[in-house]
Design an enzyme around this catalytic site. Structure first.
Site, PDB file in Angstrom:
ATOM      1  N   ALA A 259       0.830  -1.203   0.000  1.00 17.95           N
ATOM      2  CA  ALA A 259       0.000   0.000   0.000  1.00 17.95           C
ATOM      3  C   ALA A 259       0.869   1.260   0.000  1.00 17.95           C
ATOM      4  CB  ALA A 259      -0.937  -0.003   1.206  1.00 17.95           C
TER       5      ALA A 259
ATOM      6  N   ARG B 237     -12.070 -18.887   3.710  1.00 19.31           N
ATOM      7  CA  ARG B 237     -11.188 -19.213   4.832  1.00 19.31           C
ATOM      8  C   ARG B 237     -11.922 -19.390   6.156  1.00 19.31           C
ATOM      9  NH1 ARG B 237      -6.191 -15.229   3.077  1.00 19.31           N
ATOM     10  NH2 ARG B 237      -5.560 -16.561   1.339  1.00 19.31           N
TER      11      ARG B 237
END
Lengths: 647, 249
Positions: free
Chosen positions: A16, A299
């Protein structure tokens, strides 16, 4: 007169931070980037399996709209929809950009991008560079930032740590206080905007897949200075990691994307070597329960099933908390080419070769869906108005957040290979916001009285000095272990209110013990201990946000699972029944019980009522030493939230 | 594996200008434990083998799974990553020293800035027109991609430079890691547009001709990067360039 350049301070050099730096340079800003270490060593390098973009290279009928829906559904409808949709529509362009800057993505026979399967989707949507995709993306972006550094636009403050924000009397963020980790000097950086790109908080737990720098301290410091923290209780537990003492090393979802199968012996405590156990004595429990998605369920679902098979059905391998992740049916060449990176990790840390024997794995703390609250402006058509200074802005004007440290893209559960995408998307997307915010500032940092900066610097000099002088009995590193173990034991896959209450009291006890810390290193050169004590203080505050958020949220959503509040979906339920039910209600029709199979209408009413109460963002504000929790509506303007189903 | 302990002997140094000294610690050692876990144990209980309470040892680490390149040090005299050094596979006592080819910061921490400065010298990036959406990247065969990927796994850990007899603290030798990056970028269709500039950078002092061909770099590389192949290939590219330059003048 030459135009004044916007000056942006970026804290953190992972995907980022690097993306933001690159894009801001291109927009002629002057960038100062701060990191604990060489940017190339940031935690993003640990990402393995790949990055999602619905390019539909395999002609399966995939589209950004499908990517959007899978992401929203994977996150149990808790994410703001226009943002996720915009990210998914930008994804193909992001992959092409990464390809252009040299990321060695695996390729097809025609020499174009290859894609593989990942969890929570039925499409091949994941571009990848072997099994070290994160590392390859970090390197390519770091190289671009180095290119701009050569042009004089970037200053690197590597081996520096962010301590706190400089906030002026109007409440606007004007810079950051940082510490040189070599000579331990503390000083301020002044800028038009500060971007936090500091990643996740895995170190709040004693063992996780995270790197040692992932303490969440920077985000927590922003929270302590008034920024809102959102959805803290949503911590992703990755289903497959190698059990270990210092770290639980990730075994990428791509292992299953490339055909890896999860199983346990059907007989509890079976001590035979896995290869001696015949097919009919193996329990491929994910494939059996979820025939459609199989080993590639999201997940949260996979981790819960593994937890269930080990602890409720006592079927862990050899009676231990472990299951097999099996790749041995694949050819050695294929595995070396597509998964070499993770196979090496497994081999080096366990001494066994996954090409020969099934891996033994167990779920581990992996990622935080929650993070600093950030804003956005939609364009009224289900996408984002990219010119708005509100995009990725925290609740402190002048402070922005990007990557894992923000909260907006993954709802209650992140899909695999979406984190690299959200990191890079936010980093790139926010650049116009930062520029437009900076250009519209009435007063600039040059106009701000120097006492604002001096006071901030003095505060931190005093604070770090007082931490250095702490002379109690508690070893800070041991106290960190104790806190992390408490979190592991009580705030993990399966949650209940008694354990959560106990954990909250436990954290308050840790906070008391914190006052009696002994700073075991009192030197003035390259001394990591005062800085660690400060991070530990932040981790204690952050564990309170996580635990209190979890305690108060009485429902099951994505990674937050409280069996006491399970809505008990009927096994033969079809989510389209719910859309039908809503449609009928909308038309003002009475919905009769007999219109649906037995029990379904009741379930749908429970689901609707639960969403009315809990389909909300959790907001934590720091008040009098504790997190004050409130809730905020979620933008569901594009698709209707509905029950999730993967079988 | 219960109650086993291990003795760790560490060369420490308080700051760049002071002399080094040795301290030994005894720490518990569990199954599959690595050197980093031992160092963390010392942080939690900083007492030496002879019972003296001391300041904990400092070191660099981050990912703990050999992808970040931070924790390089000399372990029993051999340069490697501390995270993948499993204690049960090491000779005891375990001797830890900082890398010798880079300035020591403190204890096991060294300053590897030189490696990153070298990346600037050889133009280790691809020049692009901009990050805006201008379509797909260049078509490339998967075999070229595979070659590039092997080179691109270099995590700037510095093992190859520590082992290299040619690389010293007071010369300007670029070293295997840097040469290999030149090869990586020259292999990319867009990267190749700046090939001449990269080759010029490795043709001067400290460049490719200073390589003594000791071949130890490739032996210590934790990522099995074909460093000697890279050196040979860059040698070939520079030779061709020299001939080209000769005829173009």
């Amino acid at each position: 007169m030459p135009q004044r350049r916007v000056r942006a301070i970026i804290i953190g050099g992972g995907l980022a931070g690097l993306s933001a730096a690159m894009k801001l340079c291109e927009r002629q800003a002057e960038v100062q980037i701060v990191s604990f270490q060489f940017l190339k060593r940031s935690h993003s390098v640990c990402a393995q399996g790949g990055i999602n973009a619905a390019i539909d290279a395999k002609n399966e009928g995939d589209s950004p709209e499908n990517h959007f829906f899978d992401t929203i559904k994977g996150g149990d409808f808790l994410a703001h929809q226009p943002l996720v949709r915009d990210m998914c529509f930008q994804a193909p362009a992001i992959i092409h950009l990464l390809d252009r800057i040299g990321v060695p993505f695996n390729r097809t026979g025609e020499g174009r991008l290859e894609f593989r399967r990942f969890g929570g989707t039925l499409y091949s949507r994941t571009a990848f560079a072997g099994a070290t995709t994160g590392q390859q993306l970090v390197y390519a972006l770091d190289e671009q930032v180095r290119r701009h550094e050569q042009n004089g636009q970037v200053t690197r403050f590597e081996w520096h740590e962010f301590l706190g924000l400089v906030i002026d009397p109007q409440g606007i963020c004007r810079g950051a206080v940082i510490q040189d980790l070599r000579n331990n000097k503390i000083f301020t950086l002044k800028g038009d905007a500060v971007v936090l790109a500091t990643g996740g908080p895995g170190q709040v737990y004693a063992r996780s897949t995270n790197s040692t720098v992932n303490t969440g301290a920077a985000a927590t410091q922003a929270y302590l200075q008034g920024a809102r923290y959102a959805n803290g209780e949503f911590i992703q537990i990755h289903p497959t990691a190698i059990p270990g003492q210092d770290k639980l090393r990730l075994m990428s979802e791509s292992a299953r994307g490339e055909g890896g199968r999860i199983w346990v012996p059907r007989t509890p405590g079976d001590k035979r070597e896995p290869r001696d156990i015949p097919e009919n004595e193996r329990n491929y429990f994910l494939e059996e329960k979820y025939p459609l998605y199989g080993n590639l369920v999201p997940r949260d679902v996979a981790s819960r099933e593994i937890h269930d098979i080990v602890f409720n059905r006592n079927l862990g391998v050899g009676g231990e908390p472990m299951v097999f992740l099996d790749l041995t049916h694949k050819s050695r060449e294929f595995l070396e080419d597509r998964l070499g990176g993770i196979i090496d990790i497994y081999r080096k840390f366990t001494g066994q070769d996954p090409k020969e024997v099934p891996m033994r794995i167990f779920p581990a703390v992996h990622y935080s869906m929650g993070g600093l609250w950030t804003d956005y402006k939609d364009d009224g058509h289900g996408l984002i108005d990219h010119g708005s200074p509100r995009n990725q802005a925290t609740s402190i004007p002048g402070l922005y957040a990007a990557g894992e440290v923000d909260y907006q893209y993954h709802g209650a559960n992140r899909l695999g290979a979406n984190s690299l995408l959200s990191c890079i998307y936010t980093g790139l997307m926010m650049s116009r916001a930062v520029i437009n915010f900076s250009k519209n500032l009435g007063e600039r940092f040059e106009d701000i009285s120097s006492t604002v900066f001096d006071d901030a610097e003095r505060y931190w000099t005093t604070r770090m000095d007082s931490l250095r002088r702490m002379d109690g009995k508690e070893n800070p590193y041991q106290l960190h272990q104790d806190m992390g173990s408490l979190m592991l034991a009580n705030v993990l896959i399966v949650r209940d209110n008694k354990a959560l209450e106990k954990a909250y009291y436990g954290i308050q006890e840790i906070e008391e013990r914190f006052k009696d810390i002994k700073c075991v290193d009192t030197t003035h050169w390259s001394n990591p201990t005062p800085s660690f004590i400060n991070q530990l203080y932040c981790m204690i505050q952050l564990s309170k946000i996580i635990t209190r958020g979890a305690l108060m949220r009485d429902e099951c959503r994505g990674a937050h699972f409280k069996p006491d509040f399970d809505l008990k979906q009927p096994s033969d339920f079809d989510p389209y029944e719910y859309l039908d039910y809503l449609e009928q209600k909308h038309q003002g029709e009475d919905v009769p019980e007999y219109a649906y199979p037995a029990g379904h209408l009741d379930y749908m009413k429970r689901f609707e009522e639960n969403n009315r109460k809990w389909l909300k963002t959790t907001i934590a504000n720091y008040q009098d030493g504790e997190p004050r929790i409130s809730y905020e509506e979620v933008d569901t303007s594009v698709v209707v939230p509905r029950p999730r189903k993967y079988d | 594996m219960e109650d086993k302990t291990v003795i760790i002997k560490i060369r420490q140094q308080d700051d760049p200008d002071s002399a080094s000294y040795w301290q030994s610690f005894q720490v518990p050692c569990r199954h599959h434990e690595n050197v980093i876990s031992c160092l963390q144990e010392i942080q939690r209980n900083p007492v030496t083998l002879d019972g003296q309470a001391v300041i904990p040892v400092t070191w660099d680490c981050n990912c703990l799974e050999e992808v970040c390149g931070s924790c390089t040090m000399l372990i029993n005299g051999r340069v490697r990553q501390a995270c993948t050094a499993l204690v049960e596979h090491l000779e005891h006592p375990v001797v830890l020293e900082p890398m010798s080819k880079f300035p020591v910061i403190r204890d096991l921490q060294v300053d590897r800035t030189r490696m990153f400065e070298n990346l600037k010298k050889v133009h280790a990036w691809i020049d692009i027109d901009g990050t805006h959406d201008i379509g797909e990247g260049p078509v490339m065969s998967d075999s070229i991609r595979a070659q590039r990927y092997a080179l691109s796994e270099c995590m700037s850990c510095g093992c190859c430079l520590e082992a290299c007899p040619q690389f010293t603290r007071d010369n300007t030798f670029l070293g295997a890691a840097t040469f290999s990056q030149v090869r990586l970028f020259n292999l990319h269709p867009t990267g190749a547009l700046a090939k001449e500039e990269r080759l010029e950078a490795v043709m001067g002092e400290g460049g490719i001709t200073d390589c003594g061909n000791a071949q130890v770099c490739v032996e210590v590389c934790p990522k099995n990067i074909p460093l000697t192949e890279s050196i040979a290939e860059i040698g070939r590219q520079t030779s061709l360039k020299m001939i080209r330059d000769l005829f173009q003048k």
